[in-house]
Design an enzyme around this catalytic site. Structure first.
Site, mmCIF file in Angstrom:
data_model
loop_
_atom_site.group_PDB
_atom_site.id
_atom_site.type_symbol
_atom_site.label_atom_id
_atom_site.label_comp_id
_atom_site.label_asym_id
_atom_site.label_seq_id
_atom_site.Cartn_x
_atom_site.Cartn_y
_atom_site.Cartn_z
ATOM 1 N N GLU A 96 -1.078 -0.919 4.769
ATOM 2 C CA GLU A 96 -1.298 0.009 5.892
ATOM 3 C C GLU A 96 -0.288 -0.211 7.025
ATOM 4 O OE1 GLU A 96 -4.785 1.622 8.949
ATOM 5 O OE2 GLU A 96 -5.044 -0.334 8.020
ATOM 6 N N LYS B 243 -2.133 3.205 2.891
ATOM 7 C CA LYS B 243 -2.944 3.849 3.931
ATOM 8 C C LYS B 243 -1.992 4.207 5.065
ATOM 9 C CE LYS B 243 -7.006 3.415 6.889
ATOM 10 N NZ LYS B 243 -8.357 2.877 7.054
#
Length: 295
Positions: free
Chosen positions: A176, A213
């Site tokens: 992420e 993400k």
């Protein structure tokens, strides 16, 4: 790696619920839920309250594999129980929802226009515990604020370095590198980030899988190459501070991108709602996020 869970994450219809607020963000999450700081006097009591809130979400009728593919947990939540089972086992056994664990220790101070992850000396022990608790994957967050080539490279290098350790432990990492939605150069950052991630993905071997993400891109379908990459199980999106309606709208414009919302999922939920009110509100949220995720 659990092949059934892999199949759900790769091909299932739905989204990932991010239930992983940690020490720093828990007071804010509780406040939005209507629980002020005077309701608890220490960290243990605070974590008891957030676990109650999460349990209420996870045990709600609409929180099921019909809409929710996975849920990201905080370490504290993984070590606690829901209806007498460890949270991760409850999610998979009772709900068919794939459990993930947030493993980072927060963000370092900003340098080169980015915030790297803080050092994580006990990572191996944590990964071992996650495997014992039948967790499928992990999540770790860095933040990019400026189109600084060196900074962006450092973020992606660090993410993939940790991802390799996660893969070695038998888990699937969610990488992420969040792009700040308020950055004046968001689109430019995304172009640089996309190239940097692709170059790392191309170096992975055939048995190494990751998830990504990412902040919903400024240009719709900009991350198509990442979504289609053979080493990527799924690309999920963070809401990044957008209100739920706006986040859903932006998400729906991106084919194959699914939600992994935290604050946008719990928007409108309150501690003083009756179970019926709470469940009705949550179901509405879940269905809206689901619809935006299956485009």
């Amino acid at each position: 790696m659990n092949t059934k869970q892999f199949e759900v994450m790769k091909n299932g219809k739905g989204f990932i619920a991010a239930l992983d607020q940690s020490g720093g963000s828990t007071p804010k999450a509780l406040k939005l839920y209507g629980v002020n700081e005077d309701a608890y006097s220490n960290e243990d009591e605070m974590y008891d309250l957030i676990h109650e809130m999460r349990t209420r979400v996870m045990t709600a009728p609409s929180f099921s594999s019909d809409y929710v593919l996975g849920a990201i947990l905080f370490e504290q939540t993984m070590d606690r129980e829901v209806y007498g089972k460890y949270t991760s086992n409850y999610l998979w056994d009772a709900k068919g929802v794939v459990p993930f664990l947030k493993i980072d220790k927060g963000l370092a101070d900003e340098q080169n226009g980015v915030q790297l992850m803080k050092p994580n000396p006990n990572l191996n022990e944590l990964l071992k515990r996650a495997v014992e608790r039948n967790v499928f994957g992990t999540k770790m967050r860095s933040v990019i604020k400026e189109p600084n080539a060196e900074g962006i490279k450092q973020v992606v290098d660090q993410q993939f370095e940790v991802a390799k350790e996660v893969i070695a432990a038998g888990l699937v990492p969610i990488i992420e590198p969040e792009v700040d939605i308020n950055s004046a150069d968001k689109e430019r950052i995304e172009a640089m980030l996309n190239d940097e991630i692709l170059s790392h993905l191309d170096k992975l071997s055939d048995d190494e899988y990751v998830m990504l993400k990412l902040t919903i891109p400024t240009l719709a379908n900009f991350y198509k190459e990442l979504i289609d990459h053979p080493r990527v199980v799924r690309v999920v999106a963070l809401s990044g501070g957008y209100p739920r309606e706006q986040a859903n709208q932006k998400l729906a414009e991106n084919k194959g991108l699914i939600a992994s919302f935290s604050r946008a999922l719990s928007e409108g939920l309150s501690a003083d709602q009756s179970d019926e009110e709470f469940n009705t509100m949550l179901e509405k949220s879940i269905k809206e996020i689901y619809e935006a995720s299956i485009t």
